[in-house]
Motif scaffolding. Structure first.
Motif, PDB file in Angstrom:
ATOM      1  N   SER A 199       0.120   5.168   4.118  1.00 60.02           N
ATOM      2  CA  SER A 199      -1.089   5.144   3.300  1.00 60.02           C
ATOM      3  C   SER A 199      -1.890   3.883   3.546  1.00 60.02           C
ATOM      4  CB  SER A 199      -0.724   5.233   1.817  1.00 60.02           C
ATOM      5  OG  SER A 199      -1.889   5.261   1.019  1.00 60.02           O
ATOM      6  N   ARG A 200      -3.203   4.016   3.380  1.00 57.40           N
ATOM      7  CA  ARG A 200      -4.110   2.867   3.444  1.00 57.40           C
ATOM      8  C   ARG A 200      -4.295   2.240   2.058  1.00 57.40           C
ATOM      9  NH1 ARG A 200      -6.605   6.785   6.726  1.00 57.40           N
ATOM     10  NH2 ARG A 200      -6.976   6.048   8.848  1.00 57.40           N
ATOM     11  N   LYS A 201      -3.934   2.993   1.027  1.00 54.77           N
ATOM     12  CA  LYS A 201      -4.228   2.573  -0.349  1.00 54.77           C
ATOM     13  C   LYS A 201      -3.035   1.869  -0.989  1.00 54.77           C
ATOM     14  CE  LYS A 201      -7.511   6.287  -0.980  1.00 54.77           C
ATOM     15  NZ  LYS A 201      -7.803   7.533  -1.691  1.00 54.77           N
ATOM     16  N   LYS A 202      -3.282   0.646  -1.407  1.00 52.18           N
ATOM     17  CA  LYS A 202      -2.243  -0.192  -1.994  1.00 52.18           C
ATOM     18  C   LYS A 202      -1.627   0.445  -3.240  1.00 52.18           C
ATOM     19  CE  LYS A 202      -1.488  -4.841  -3.763  1.00 52.18           C
ATOM     20  NZ  LYS A 202      -2.079  -6.112  -4.158  1.00 52.18           N
ATOM     21  N   ILE A 227       5.925   3.146   4.498  1.00 52.32           N
ATOM     22  CA  ILE A 227       6.972   2.799   3.556  1.00 52.32           C
ATOM     23  C   ILE A 227       8.010   3.909   3.600  1.00 52.32           C
ATOM     24  CG2 ILE A 227       7.513   2.293   1.148  1.00 52.32           C
ATOM     25  CD1 ILE A 227       3.983   2.264   2.357  1.00 52.32           C
ATOM     26  N   TYR A 228       9.265   3.540   3.758  1.00 49.33           N
ATOM     27  CA  TYR A 228      10.295   4.572   3.835  1.00 49.33           C
ATOM     28  C   TYR A 228      11.669   4.006   3.489  1.00 49.33           C
ATOM     29  CZ  TYR A 228      11.110   2.504   8.447  1.00 49.33           C
ATOM     30  OH  TYR A 228      11.355   1.628   9.480  1.00 49.33           O
ATOM     31  N   PHE A 229      12.579   4.930   3.262  1.00 52.58           N
ATOM     32  CA  PHE A 229      13.985   4.602   3.069  1.00 52.58           C
ATOM     33  C   PHE A 229      14.795   5.781   3.583  1.00 52.58           C
ATOM     34  CE2 PHE A 229      12.369   6.383  -0.897  1.00 52.58           C
ATOM     35  CZ  PHE A 229      13.298   7.362  -1.218  1.00 52.58           C
ATOM     36  N   TYR A 230      16.072   5.547   3.797  1.00 51.13           N
ATOM     37  CA  TYR A 230      16.969   6.574   4.308  1.00 51.13           C
ATOM     38  C   TYR A 230      17.860   7.084   3.183  1.00 51.13           C
ATOM     39  CZ  TYR A 230      15.688   5.002   8.983  1.00 51.13           C
ATOM     40  OH  TYR A 230      14.989   4.686  10.121  1.00 51.13           O
ATOM     41  N   ASN A 231      17.915   8.411   3.038  1.00 55.72           N
ATOM     42  CA  ASN A 231      18.807   9.009   2.055  1.00 55.72           C
ATOM     43  C   ASN A 231      18.880  10.510   2.328  1.00 55.72           C
ATOM     44  OD1 ASN A 231      19.956  10.150  -0.342  1.00 55.72           O
ATOM     45  ND2 ASN A 231      19.515   8.218  -1.377  1.00 55.72           N
TER      46      ASN A 231
END
Length: 160
Positions: free
Chosen positions: A35-38, A70-74
């Motif tokens: 995303s570009r949006k904070k 932004i990411y995570f593993y699960n």
């Protein structure tokens, strides 16, 4: 991690946001967005930590020129989310804050406004049906699904 995902309006938003982002179709256990949006990035992280109980140090943030990733593993959670999304026609069949937040997530991930109106990019057929059942009608133009009743749609998703 439980074998069920307890859905609330924030989780509904997360589902829409995730489903229309890059990691949904990957065969890896990645759950993430670009995303570009904070404010979208911050909301994704907040939901991951506070609702899904992901440890903050497990969330990876990569800054690029055009956007943040932004990411995570699960793997268990990804399977659980996909099972929930298979039932979205039943879950989001009422005009309530759950459906509004789900569609807000889709809009934040794949929506926009151009001179023709408000659109959702690459809207899936089952999501078109969800929207039709909620009285939110679209008109297809290439890969963009334009909202016929855009003010109704924008007012509905504003409940988030």
């Amino acid at each position: 991690m439980s074998t069920r995902l307890k859905i609330n309006p924030r989780i509904a938003y997360f589902l829409g946001l995730f489903e229309y982002n890059y990691s949904y179709n990957l065969n890896e256990p990645i759950i993430g967005i670009m995303s570009r949006k904070k404010e979208i990035v911050e909301e994704f992280i907040s939901i991951a930590i506070n609702e899904l109980e992901i440890e903050p140090n497990k969330i990876i943030v990569e800054h690029a020129k055009e956007f943040d990733k932004i990411y995570f593993y699960n793997s268990k959670l990804k399977k659980l989310i996909k099972r929930v999304l298979e039932r979205k026609m039943h879950i989001f069949k009422y005009k309530n804050e759950y459906s509004a937040n789900y569609l807000k997530g889709i809009y934040d991930a794949a929506g926009g406004i151009d001179k023709k109106g408000v659109y959702l990019l690459n809207l899936k057929n089952d999501d078109m049906l969800v929207m039709e059942n909620l009285g939110l009608h679209t008109m297809q133009n290439g890969s963009k699904s334009y909202l016929i009743n855009k003010n109704t749609f924008l007012e509905f998703i504003k409940t988030k």
